[in-house]
Design a protein around this motif. Structure first.
Motif, PDB file in Angstrom:
ATOM      1  N   ILE A 147       0.939  -1.125   0.223  1.00  0.00           N
ATOM      2  CA  ILE A 147      -0.102   0.178   0.172  1.00  0.00           C
ATOM      3  C   ILE A 147       0.421   1.008   0.221  1.00  0.00           C
ATOM      4  O   ILE A 147       1.998   1.327   1.157  1.00  0.00           O
ATOM      5  CB  ILE A 147      -1.048   0.219   1.516  1.00  0.00           C
ATOM      6  N   GLN A 148       0.280   2.375  -0.731  1.00  0.00           N
ATOM      7  CA  GLN A 148       1.365   3.343  -0.484  1.00  0.00           C
ATOM      8  C   GLN A 148       0.272   4.378  -0.233  1.00  0.00           C
ATOM      9  O   GLN A 148      -1.260   4.506  -0.749  1.00  0.00           O
ATOM     10  CB  GLN A 148       2.041   3.892  -2.302  1.00  0.00           C
ATOM     11  N   PHE A 149      -0.343   4.935   0.409  1.00  0.00           N
ATOM     12  CA  PHE A 149      -1.210   6.604   1.035  1.00  0.00           C
ATOM     13  C   PHE A 149      -0.105   7.639   0.667  1.00  0.00           C
ATOM     14  O   PHE A 149       1.079   8.190   1.194  1.00  0.00           O
ATOM     15  CB  PHE A 149      -1.223   5.979   2.324  1.00  0.00           C
ATOM     16  N   ALA A 150      -1.279   9.264   1.367  1.00  0.00           N
ATOM     17  CA  ALA A 150      -1.407  10.533   0.937  1.00  0.00           C
ATOM     18  C   ALA A 150      -1.884  10.850   2.228  1.00  0.00           C
ATOM     19  O   ALA A 150      -2.955  10.200   2.386  1.00  0.00           O
ATOM     20  CB  ALA A 150      -1.021  11.100  -0.121  1.00  0.00           C
ATOM     21  N   TYR A 151      -1.625  11.616   2.992  1.00  0.00           N
ATOM     22  CA  TYR A 151      -2.381  12.186   4.458  1.00  0.00           C
ATOM     23  C   TYR A 151      -2.156  13.382   4.865  1.00  0.00           C
ATOM     24  O   TYR A 151      -1.424  13.134   4.837  1.00  0.00           O
ATOM     25  CB  TYR A 151      -2.311  10.744   5.458  1.00  0.00           C
ATOM     26  N   SER A 152      -3.445  13.654   4.992  1.00  0.00           N
ATOM     27  CA  SER A 152      -3.703  15.646   4.736  1.00  0.00           C
ATOM     28  C   SER A 152      -3.932  15.396   6.564  1.00  0.00           C
ATOM     29  O   SER A 152      -4.734  14.242   7.137  1.00  0.00           O
ATOM     30  CB  SER A 152      -4.792  15.773   4.215  1.00  0.00           C
ATOM     31  N   ARG A 203       6.698   2.928   6.564  1.00  0.00           N
ATOM     32  CA  ARG A 203       6.922   4.408   6.206  1.00  0.00           C
ATOM     33  C   ARG A 203       6.909   5.294   5.808  1.00  0.00           C
ATOM     34  O   ARG A 203       5.951   5.598   5.362  1.00  0.00           O
ATOM     35  CB  ARG A 203       8.767   3.883   5.338  1.00  0.00           C
ATOM     36  N   ILE A 204       7.404   6.706   6.603  1.00  0.00           N
ATOM     37  CA  ILE A 204       5.899   7.606   6.653  1.00  0.00           C
ATOM     38  C   ILE A 204       6.835   9.257   6.227  1.00  0.00           C
ATOM     39  O   ILE A 204       8.340   9.041   6.903  1.00  0.00           O
ATOM     40  CB  ILE A 204       5.449   8.095   7.761  1.00  0.00           C
ATOM     41  N   VAL A 205       6.664   9.575   5.170  1.00  0.00           N
ATOM     42  CA  VAL A 205       7.742  10.622   4.976  1.00  0.00           C
ATOM     43  C   VAL A 205       6.759  11.653   4.659  1.00  0.00           C
ATOM     44  O   VAL A 205       5.770  12.518   4.656  1.00  0.00           O
ATOM     45  CB  VAL A 205       7.966  10.985   3.275  1.00  0.00           C
ATOM     46  N   ASP A 206       7.282  12.801   5.459  1.00  0.00           N
ATOM     47  CA  ASP A 206       7.069  14.898   5.708  1.00  0.00           C
ATOM     48  C   ASP A 206       6.913  15.048   4.895  1.00  0.00           C
ATOM     49  O   ASP A 206       8.308  15.378   4.749  1.00  0.00           O
ATOM     50  CB  ASP A 206       7.181  15.161   7.155  1.00  0.00           C
ATOM     51  N   GLY A 219       1.930  19.907   5.467  1.00  0.00           N
ATOM     52  CA  GLY A 219       1.021  18.962   6.361  1.00  0.00           C
ATOM     53  C   GLY A 219       0.454  18.045   5.657  1.00  0.00           C
ATOM     54  O   GLY A 219      -0.307  17.825   6.268  1.00  0.00           O
ATOM     55  N   VAL A 220       0.907  17.395   4.573  1.00  0.00           N
ATOM     56  CA  VAL A 220       0.813  16.027   4.007  1.00  0.00           C
ATOM     57  C   VAL A 220       2.206  14.973   4.288  1.00  0.00           C
ATOM     58  O   VAL A 220       2.870  15.385   3.953  1.00  0.00           O
ATOM     59  CB  VAL A 220       0.744  16.217   2.704  1.00  0.00           C
ATOM     60  N   TYR A 221       1.519  13.769   5.180  1.00  0.00           N
ATOM     61  CA  TYR A 221       2.373  12.780   4.419  1.00  0.00           C
ATOM     62  C   TYR A 221       2.463  11.651   3.303  1.00  0.00           C
ATOM     63  O   TYR A 221       0.973  11.706   3.327  1.00  0.00           O
ATOM     64  CB  TYR A 221       2.064  11.972   6.184  1.00  0.00           C
ATOM     65  N   LEU A 222       3.502  11.532   3.161  1.00  0.00           N
ATOM     66  CA  LEU A 222       3.711  10.595   2.558  1.00  0.00           C
ATOM     67  C   LEU A 222       3.932   8.889   2.444  1.00  0.00           C
ATOM     68  O   LEU A 222       4.782   9.018   3.741  1.00  0.00           O
ATOM     69  CB  LEU A 222       4.447  10.457   0.805  1.00  0.00           C
ATOM     70  N   GLY A 223       3.824   7.733   2.268  1.00  0.00           N
ATOM     71  CA  GLY A 223       4.193   6.638   3.105  1.00  0.00           C
ATOM     72  C   GLY A 223       3.662   5.716   2.686  1.00  0.00           C
ATOM     73  O   GLY A 223       3.007   5.453   1.721  1.00  0.00           O
ATOM     74  N   ALA A 224       4.429   4.334   2.872  1.00  0.00           N
ATOM     75  CA  ALA A 224       3.829   3.116   2.375  1.00  0.00           C
ATOM     76  C   ALA A 224       3.587   2.464   3.498  1.00  0.00           C
ATOM     77  O   ALA A 224       4.972   2.295   4.621  1.00  0.00           O
ATOM     78  CB  ALA A 224       5.191   2.853   1.491  1.00  0.00           C
ATOM     79  N   TRP A 225       3.191   0.984   3.658  1.00  0.00           N
ATOM     80  CA  TRP A 225       2.569  -0.218   4.007  1.00  0.00           C
ATOM     81  C   TRP A 225       3.041  -1.070   3.492  1.00  0.00           C
ATOM     82  O   TRP A 225       2.972  -1.424   2.115  1.00  0.00           O
ATOM     83  CB  TRP A 225       1.310  -0.157   4.311  1.00  0.00           C
TER      84      TRP A 225
END
Length: 575
Positions: free
Chosen positions: A113-118, A174-177, A181-187
């Protein structure tokens, strides 16, 4: 006499002095060879595990670089929080971010999974979650949402891949800032990282696994090794030996850089030492061969001189203690042969004069003792008195009266030692008292029935000859039964043969096959232990009174329970 001065002692010391260092040396060689093989196999497996760890590290590093590139260069990521939540522009930007993530995830990514989070809107944008069930999909999504809602700047998740759990599902996150204010990450699911490890040749019982920062295995086929609980890994050891239910395992491990997991390989020790089997077998046989060779020399000397002398001395001491059954073995030496023959002839003549009377006296004494033990069973008496005491506490006087009356009848009959024979009717009256006592001890657990024709009631039988079979049936027959234990006694007269047949049947567990074979073959009645003492006593009393004219047979019923049949002459033997 000092035993250290004997020739036997000196030969034995010399024998041990030669063989003991040899055996110790061979055992040490075997131990050293086994450790050497373990270390070499551990080093080889360590290199292989390190190679796979580096491959996983490289794949995760590529994924991390992609997240950083997207966080710094993607316009949609940088502008997402500047838009009005749920506006058309916000929705289109989310779709473009999802397309960017999905395109990379479909062709180049090694993660699930790849994701972006506001962070401002608590809005999670993620690629498709491939799972086996909807519940699992929901658990992973909810776990990511809860994690991102609570994550704080400076969390270890921003500096490396960390283990997170969603129910029973373990993965690396893993999370990247992006700084906006938006985080990118992968699971990535840990089981997915383990797929290439299935190609490692660890043997049928070997397996690879991943351990967390505390050394506890969190994924892998550790149930293959028969571990009740996941074993713990010591990261500081070169290799470990861990005992499983099926085998002992050599464990090597290597941490995966930029993560908090460690890759471990479990190699069965049996497979590792397989090539040493022939060498170990040779080592095992060398001391045996040496012992045999040296033993042959000792046996040769022992057979010529030592053994005949020791046998003669032992025989003299044995006769001195009164054991006239002792005999010397033949010796290969003619001189010792003549001495042994003379000794044996002398012992035989003396034994012939004494042994018969002596052994007959012992047998009579033992039979009398067993008979006295049979007549009054202290355990039965104590248990009956205890029942009376308990009934007295309950003030159940009617049952106490019945109990005492039957006890009086029972012990009055057992003390009639002057009578050699009683009628079968009297014996059954005694059995009636005994079984009524047992019914009072075990309410609603025992039933019985007597079926006797009129002629059989007058047959003369030895007193207390039937009771041991009833006692044995109750003692061993009705444990753990749901239904009441039932016993029946039948007696009939065979007028043609002038014999009385007494048949005892119950619905209990019956005889075990081993005991039944022993009873049928007669081996049981040559034993002298105290188990089933009553049956032993009855058999020998019958044999003493009737000789070969009685018949006693044992069997099991077709459904359940024991079957005993006793047949005796109608006419009592004349004293």
């Amino acid at each position: 006499m000092n035993p250290k001065g004997s020739l036997r002692f000196k030969l034995t010391v010399g024998f041990i002095t030669i063989t003991l260092p040899l055996v110790c040396l061979l055992l040490y060689s075997n131990y050293t060879a086994s450790n050497s093989v373990r270390e070499q196999a551990a080093e080889s497996s360590k290199s292989m595990i390190t190679l796979y760890s580096n491959q996983i590290q490289t794949a995760l590093g590529i994924e991390t670089n992609f997240l950083y590139d997207l966080a710094t260069a993607d316009v949609d990521i940088l502008s997402l929080n500047k838009m009005v939540y749920n506006s058309n522009e916000y929705t289109l930007t989310k779709m473009r971010i999802l397309n960017s993530l999905s395109r990379y995830n479909r062709f180049d990514s090694t993660v699930d999974i790849q994701f972006a989070y506001s962070n401002a809107y608590l809005d999670l944008i993620h690629t498709n979650i491939k799972t086996a069930s909807y519940d699992e999909n929901l658990a992973i999504k909810q776990g990511l949402q809860d994690l991102l809602d609570t994550v704080k700047p400076g969390s270890p998740l921003f500096s490396g891949w960390r283990v997170v759990s969603s129910g029973n599902i373990h993965g690396l996150v893993r999370i990247v800032d992006s700084g906006t204010g938006v985080y990118l990450g992968a699971w990535v699911r840990l089981e997915k990282l383990m797929i290439p490890l299935d190609l490692i040749q660890l043997g049928r019982e070997g397996f690879a696994a991943l351990a967390d920062s505390e050394g506890k295995l969190i994924t892998g086929s550790f149930d293959v090794g028969g571990f009740a609980d996941p074993p713990h890994i010591d990261f500081y050891e070169k290799y470990q030996r861990i005992m499983g239910e099926k085998d002992t395992y050599i464990v090597v491990s290597n941490p995966i850089i930029s993560t908090d997991v460690t890759l471990a390989a479990f190699i069965p020790e049996k497979r590792m030492l397989h090539n040493l089997a022939r060498f170990r077998m040779i080592i095992a046989w060398i001391p045996v061969f040496a012992v045999v060779l040296l033993s042959l020399y000792l046996i040769y000397l022992n057979g010529i001189i030592l053994r005949p002398m020791n046998e003669l001395i032992k025989g003299m001491r044995t006769l001195k203690r009164g054991d006239w059954a002792y005999r010397l073995n033949n010796s290969p030496s003619r001189e010792f042969y003549m001495v042994n023959e003379t000794f044996n002839d002398m012992a035989h003549q003396i034994q012939k004069l004494k042994i018969n009377v002596y052994e007959e006296h012992i047998r009579a004494h033992k039979a009398e003792l067993k008979h006295l033990q049979l007549q009054i069973n202290p355990h039965f008496l104590l248990n009956s008195i205890n029942v009376v005491y308990n009934l007295a506490q309950l003030k159940n006087y009617s049952v106490i009266q019945a109990m005492c009356l039957n006890l009086v009848k029972y012990f009055r009959f057992t003390t009639k030692t002057s009578k050699q024979f009683v009628t079968l009717s009297e014996e059954m009256e005694h059995m009636d008292s005994y079984l009524r006592i047992q019914q009072l001890r075990f309410p609603e657990r025992i039933t019985y029935r007597f079926v006797m024709d009129e002629d059989s009631k007058k047959v003369q039988i030895p007193p207390l000859i039937v009771q041991p079979f009833i006692e044995n049936a109750i003692k061993y027959g009705f444990d753990f039964m749901d239904d009441p234990f039932h016993i029946e006694i039948h007696s009939i007269i065979d007028t043609d043969q002038k014999r009385c047949r007494i048949r005892i049947v119950d619905n209990g567990s019956g005889f075990s096959q081993e005991l039944l074979d022993s009873l049928r073959s007669g081996r049981y009645f040559h034993q002298t232990n105290d188990q089933h003492l009553g049956i032993w006593n009855s058999y020998h009393r019958l044999q003493l009174l009737y000789g070969n004219t009685f018949r006693l047979e044992f069997d099991n019923c077709a459904d359940s329970g024991a079957l005993i049949e006793l047949e005796i002459p109608v006419e009592a033997p004349v004293d």
